[in-house]
Motif scaffolding. Structure first.
Motif, short mmCIF file in Angstrom:
data_model
loop_
_atom_site.label_atom_id
_atom_site.label_comp_id
_atom_site.label_asym_id
_atom_site.label_seq_id
_atom_site.Cartn_x
_atom_site.Cartn_y
_atom_site.Cartn_z
N TRP A 80 0.97 -1.50 -0.10
CA TRP A 80 -0.27 0.22 -0.17
C TRP A 80 0.91 1.21 0.25
O TRP A 80 0.76 2.58 -0.69
CB TRP A 80 -1.11 -0.37 1.31
CG TRP A 80 -1.57 -0.69 0.78
CD1 TRP A 80 -2.03 -2.25 1.53
CD2 TRP A 80 -3.50 -0.79 0.08
NE1 TRP A 80 -2.88 -2.99 0.33
CE2 TRP A 80 -4.32 -1.87 -0.12
CE3 TRP A 80 -3.76 0.34 -0.68
CZ2 TRP A 80 -5.32 -1.82 -0.41
CZ3 TRP A 80 -4.92 0.82 -0.83
CH2 TRP A 80 -5.94 -0.49 -1.51
N LEU A 81 1.91 0.61 0.96
CA LEU A 81 3.40 2.72 1.07
C LEU A 81 3.54 2.80 -1.31
O LEU A 81 3.73 3.48 -1.33
CB LEU A 81 4.32 1.52 1.80
CG LEU A 81 4.88 2.90 1.66
CD1 LEU A 81 4.62 4.61 2.35
CD2 LEU A 81 6.75 2.94 2.63
N ILE A 82 3.58 1.46 -0.93
CA ILE A 82 4.71 1.60 -2.49
C ILE A 82 3.68 1.70 -3.80
O ILE A 82 4.13 2.54 -4.50
CB ILE A 82 5.04 0.31 -2.98
CG1 ILE A 82 5.98 -0.49 -2.37
CG2 ILE A 82 5.27 -0.11 -4.67
CD1 ILE A 82 7.06 -2.40 -2.00
N GLY A 83 2.37 0.79 -3.49
CA GLY A 83 1.48 2.17 -4.19
C GLY A 83 1.06 3.37 -4.40
O GLY A 83 1.11 3.92 -6.01
N GLY A 84 1.01 3.43 -3.26
CA GLY A 84 1.01 5.21 -2.72
C GLY A 84 1.65 6.12 -2.77
O GLY A 84 1.67 7.24 -3.46
N VAL A 85 2.88 5.72 -3.21
CA VAL A 85 3.87 6.32 -4.11
C VAL A 85 4.25 5.96 -5.11
O VAL A 85 4.49 7.28 -5.62
CB VAL A 85 5.51 5.67 -3.13
CG1 VAL A 85 6.76 5.83 -4.10
CG2 VAL A 85 5.81 5.88 -1.64
N LEU A 86 4.47 5.70 -5.80
CA LEU A 86 3.27 4.69 -7.62
C LEU A 86 2.45 6.41 -7.90
O LEU A 86 3.24 7.45 -8.31
CB LEU A 86 2.91 3.97 -8.12
CG LEU A 86 4.28 2.85 -7.71
CD1 LEU A 86 4.06 1.84 -8.41
CD2 LEU A 86 5.48 3.01 -9.16
#
Length: 146
Positions: A80-86
């Motif tokens: 979720w952090l990775i998706g949010g950062v993307l």
């Protein structure tokens, strides 16, 4: 009653989905249609379209990023952090990479029927495709980890 984490995941996914859908629509439908009308019409139509899209897409990207970040803080996985950062990366990418093209396209001294205008519009579409790709990747991560 849904948890904070689940609520934030839902809202992040919704914002990201709307952003990605709009971004893909712009690349696949709107921009090719405007370009088919000739450079003068395309460059003339681009400015009001860009200004309207900014008020829709910027809040979606920022809120999607923030809601994904909150979901991650509330216990959602690292994805979720990775998706949010993307998704959030579309904002600095826009300011750093796309904004110079936007400013030139909005410049009153640009000849809207020129080869320069056509090349700027083509470059803008390629750069905008990065926004489409980042947001679609983020959406896939969100959907696969909901």
């Amino acid at each position: 009653m849904p948890t904070l984490q689940a609520s934030m995941q839902f809202v992040a996914t919704l914002a990201c989905g709307i952003f990605a859908g709009a971004a893909i629509y712009i690349n696949a439908v709107e921009h090719p249609a405007r370009m088919s009308c000739g450079t003068l019409v395309a460059a003339t139509e681009w400015a009001p379209s860009y200004k309207r899209a900014t008020w829709m897409q910027a809040p979606l990207a920022i809120s999607g990023f923030l809601f994904a970040l909150i979901a991650w803080f509330a216990g959602a996985g690292l994805k979720w952090l990775i998706g949010g950062v993307l998704l959030g990366l579309v904002v600095p990418f826009t300011f750093i990479v796309i904004m110079p093209v936007n400013k030139r396209l909005l410049s009153p001294d640009l000849d809207k029927s020129s080869e320069e205008a056509r090349q700027l519009l083509e470059r803008w579409n390629r750069l905008h495709a990065v926004r489409s790709a980042l947001s679609t990747l983020a959406l896939m991560i969100f959907l696969l980890n909901f």
